[in-house]
Design a protein around this motif. Structure first.
Motif, PDB file in Angstrom:
ATOM      1  N   UNK A  84       0.849  -1.181   0.000  1.00  0.00           N
ATOM      2  CA  UNK A  84       0.000   0.000   0.000  1.00  0.00           C
ATOM      3  C   UNK A  84       0.887   1.234   0.000  1.00  0.00           C
ATOM      4  N   UNK A  85       0.502   2.232  -0.786  1.00  0.00           N
ATOM      5  CA  UNK A  85       1.317   3.424  -0.980  1.00  0.00           C
ATOM      6  C   UNK A  85       0.583   4.658  -0.485  1.00  0.00           C
ATOM      7  N   UNK A  86       1.319   5.611   0.072  1.00  0.00           N
ATOM      8  CA  UNK A  86       0.716   6.870   0.497  1.00  0.00           C
ATOM      9  C   UNK A  86       1.756   7.973   0.475  1.00  0.00           C
ATOM     10  N   UNK A  87       1.276   9.199   0.245  1.00  0.00           N
ATOM     11  CA  UNK A  87       2.128  10.378   0.268  1.00  0.00           C
ATOM     12  C   UNK A  87       1.664  11.263   1.413  1.00  0.00           C
ATOM     13  N   UNK A  88       2.385  11.237   2.512  1.00  0.00           N
ATOM     14  CA  UNK A  88       2.012  12.014   3.697  1.00  0.00           C
ATOM     15  C   UNK A  88       2.761  13.338   3.766  1.00  0.00           C
ATOM     16  N   UNK A  89       3.578  13.634   2.757  1.00  0.00           N
ATOM     17  CA  UNK A  89       4.322  14.892   2.730  1.00  0.00           C
ATOM     18  C   UNK A  89       3.451  16.001   2.150  1.00  0.00           C
ATOM     19  N   UNK A  90       3.989  17.206   2.100  1.00  0.00           N
ATOM     20  CA  UNK A  90       3.242  18.349   1.579  1.00  0.00           C
ATOM     21  C   UNK A  90       3.485  18.577   0.089  1.00  0.00           C
ATOM     22  N   UNK A  91       4.369  17.772  -0.499  1.00  0.00           N
ATOM     23  CA  UNK A  91       4.683  17.919  -1.922  1.00  0.00           C
ATOM     24  C   UNK A  91       4.314  16.641  -2.670  1.00  0.00           C
ATOM     25  N   UNK A  92       4.115  16.774  -3.970  1.00  0.00           N
ATOM     26  CA  UNK A  92       3.815  15.602  -4.785  1.00  0.00           C
ATOM     27  C   UNK A  92       5.066  14.718  -4.907  1.00  0.00           C
ATOM     28  N   UNK A  93       4.842  13.464  -5.243  1.00  0.00           N
ATOM     29  CA  UNK A  93       5.935  12.508  -5.410  1.00  0.00           C
ATOM     30  C   UNK A  93       5.787  11.808  -6.753  1.00  0.00           C
ATOM     31  N   UNK A  94       6.915  11.569  -7.395  1.00  0.00           N
ATOM     32  CA  UNK A  94       6.911  10.896  -8.692  1.00  0.00           C
ATOM     33  C   UNK A  94       7.621   9.545  -8.532  1.00  0.00           C
ATOM     34  N   UNK A  95       7.012   8.494  -9.083  1.00  0.00           N
ATOM     35  CA  UNK A  95       7.639   7.187  -8.960  1.00  0.00           C
ATOM     36  C   UNK A  95       7.258   6.270 -10.113  1.00  0.00           C
ATOM     37  N   UNK A  96       8.073   5.221 -10.275  1.00  0.00           N
ATOM     38  CA  UNK A  96       7.803   4.147 -11.218  1.00  0.00           C
ATOM     39  C   UNK A  96       7.157   3.005 -10.452  1.00  0.00           C
ATOM     40  N   UNK A  97       6.182   2.379 -11.071  1.00  0.00           N
ATOM     41  CA  UNK A  97       5.506   1.241 -10.471  1.00  0.00           C
ATOM     42  C   UNK A  97       5.491   0.110 -11.493  1.00  0.00           C
ATOM     43  N   UNK A  98       5.673  -1.115 -11.008  1.00  0.00           N
ATOM     44  CA  UNK A  98       5.875  -2.260 -11.910  1.00  0.00           C
ATOM     45  C   UNK A  98       5.180  -3.476 -11.327  1.00  0.00           C
ATOM     46  N   UNK A  99       4.608  -4.313 -12.198  1.00  0.00           N
ATOM     47  CA  UNK A  99       4.058  -5.587 -11.735  1.00  0.00           C
ATOM     48  C   UNK A  99       4.166  -6.627 -12.843  1.00  0.00           C
ATOM     49  N   UNK A 100       4.316  -7.883 -12.418  1.00  0.00           N
ATOM     50  CA  UNK A 100       4.315  -8.984 -13.369  1.00  0.00           C
ATOM     51  C   UNK A 100       3.952 -10.271 -12.628  1.00  0.00           C
ATOM     52  N   UNK A 101       3.517 -11.263 -13.380  1.00  0.00           N
ATOM     53  CA  UNK A 101       3.206 -12.562 -12.798  1.00  0.00           C
ATOM     54  C   UNK A 101       4.498 -13.276 -12.423  1.00  0.00           C
ATOM     55  N   UNK A 102       4.576 -13.729 -11.186  1.00  0.00           N
ATOM     56  CA  UNK A 102       5.778 -14.403 -10.705  1.00  0.00           C
ATOM     57  C   UNK A 102       5.814 -15.846 -11.218  1.00  0.00           C
ATOM     58  N   UNK A 103       6.999 -16.286 -11.634  1.00  0.00           N
ATOM     59  CA  UNK A 103       7.203 -17.666 -12.054  1.00  0.00           C
ATOM     60  C   UNK A 103       7.847 -18.442 -10.897  1.00  0.00           C
ATOM     61  N   UNK A 104       7.061 -19.282 -10.214  1.00  0.00           N
ATOM     62  CA  UNK A 104       7.578 -19.994  -9.037  1.00  0.00           C
ATOM     63  C   UNK A 104       8.706 -20.951  -9.403  1.00  0.00           C
ATOM     64  N   UNK A 105       9.584 -21.178  -8.433  1.00  0.00           N
ATOM     65  CA  UNK A 105      10.660 -22.150  -8.565  1.00  0.00           C
ATOM     66  C   UNK A 105      10.689 -22.960  -7.271  1.00  0.00           C
ATOM     67  N   UNK A 106      10.635 -24.272  -7.396  1.00  0.00           N
ATOM     68  CA  UNK A 106      10.534 -25.153  -6.236  1.00  0.00           C
ATOM     69  C   UNK A 106      11.642 -24.874  -5.215  1.00  0.00           C
ATOM     70  N   UNK A 107      11.223 -24.778  -3.941  1.00  0.00           N
ATOM     71  CA  UNK A 107      12.127 -24.557  -2.810  1.00  0.00           C
ATOM     72  C   UNK A 107      12.758 -23.169  -2.791  1.00  0.00           C
ATOM     73  N   UNK A 108      12.238 -22.234  -3.558  1.00  0.00           N
ATOM     74  CA  UNK A 108      12.750 -20.862  -3.548  1.00  0.00           C
ATOM     75  C   UNK A 108      11.589 -19.879  -3.376  1.00  0.00           C
ATOM     76  N   UNK A 109      11.731 -18.962  -2.451  1.00  0.00           N
ATOM     77  CA  UNK A 109      10.708 -17.950  -2.220  1.00  0.00           C
ATOM     78  C   UNK A 109      11.364 -16.575  -2.093  1.00  0.00           C
ATOM     79  N   UNK A 110      10.943 -15.596  -2.891  1.00  0.00           N
ATOM     80  CA  UNK A 110      11.522 -14.250  -2.785  1.00  0.00           C
ATOM     81  C   UNK A 110      11.037 -13.547  -1.524  1.00  0.00           C
ATOM     82  N   UNK A 111      11.712 -12.491  -1.139  1.00  0.00           N
ATOM     83  CA  UNK A 111      11.393 -11.759   0.073  1.00  0.00           C
ATOM     84  C   UNK A 111      11.331 -10.269  -0.225  1.00  0.00           C
ATOM     85  N   UNK A 112      10.837  -9.497   0.732  1.00  0.00           N
ATOM     86  CA  UNK A 112      10.764  -8.047   0.592  1.00  0.00           C
ATOM     87  C   UNK A 112      12.186  -7.478   0.543  1.00  0.00           C
TER      88      UNK A 112
END
Length: 253
Positions: free
Chosen positions: A111-139
């Motif tokens: 979840x994203x939020x801008x709590x500052x007093x100025x606007x923010x510019x960012x890139x956002x990306x998404x894709x379907x994850x390709x699972x691999x046995x015994x491997x899990x990505x993390x934050x």
């Protein structure tokens, strides 16, 4: 904007299924549910030929997402170009400033939020994850200003930064490639991977398919699989861009 002052023209080059160069002058706002006080342009999607979706977002002060982004098998990534953004994943919160980024694995939503007093510019990306046995990505949370540049392919005037771990748990990575004046790729690349690249500074001449095309700060480029590609930095300023890459997986039949 009002009436045009000259004949309508564009630097955009769109080759569906192959590549695209999208300059900022032609971007339009897309209304997307669950995003409040945001100007959003969708610059890459399956409608173009990409296997992912990428957005350019300008979030006003007090802007936010009203429900989670990603999850349910969709991995996501945010990179802050300007301003400040708060990212919440489960019970954890991350304060991002310019150059900050977060990778969110496919089992979680951000979840994203801008709590500052100025606007923010960012890139956002998404894709379907390709699972691999015994491997899990993390934050993954970081800031490019705290990462070390590495020399790219033994070229002293070209550097690269890896934003995500080089681990089989990840089926993608994000990099920043920087070319000093007169820097270039060591050869014309032709590969199965596709890229989505946003030019953060400088100017260059990009070779895509069979043509050289000028590009500059603010342009977005999508590279399809097997499209020959290379760039020369031109002018007095460094050319630098952030780009996505699919990796660590075999091709499915």
């Amino acid at each position: 904007m009002g009436y045009p002052k000259d004949l309508l023209s564009s630097r955009a080059v769109i080759k569906h299924g192959s590549f695209a160069i999208i300059p900022p002058e032609g971007l339009v706002n897309n209304v997307i549910p669950n995003f409040e006080k945001c100007t959003i342009s969708i610059v890459a999607s399956p409608k173009l030929g990409a296997s992912f979706v990428q957005y350019l977002v300008d979030m006003e002060s007090e802007g936010k997402t009203t429900s989670g982004f990603g999850g349910n098998g969709i991995e996501s990534f945010i990179f802050v170009r300007e301003g400040e953004i708060k990212v919440a994943i489960d019970n954890d919160e991350y304060e991002l400033t310019s150059g900050g980024y977060v990778y969110c694995p496919p089992t979680k939503k951000m979840n994203l939020s801008n709590t500052s007093k100025k606007s923010a510019k960012f890139l956002l990306y998404k894709q379907t994850y390709q699972p691999l046995e015994d491997h899990k990505p993390w934050v993954v949370v970081g800031n490019i200003n705290e990462l070390q540049e590495k020399i790219y392919d033994d070229m002293e005037n070209v550097t690269i930064i890896d934003l995500l771990p080089c681990d089989l748990a990840f089926d993608m990575n994000m990099h920043i490639l920087t070319f000093k004046p007169s820097g270039c790729h060591p050869f014309v690349e032709t590969h199965v991977q596709e890229h989505g690249a946003y030019i953060m500074k400088g100017k260059g001449v990009y070779y895509l398919d069979d043509k050289w095309t000028p590009v500059k700060k603010g342009d977005y480029i999508w590279f399809g699989p097997y499209v020959p590609q290379a760039v020369y930095c031109v002018g007095r300023e460094e050319l630098s861009y952030i780009y996505s890459k699919d990796c660590n997986r075999d091709v499915e039949l």
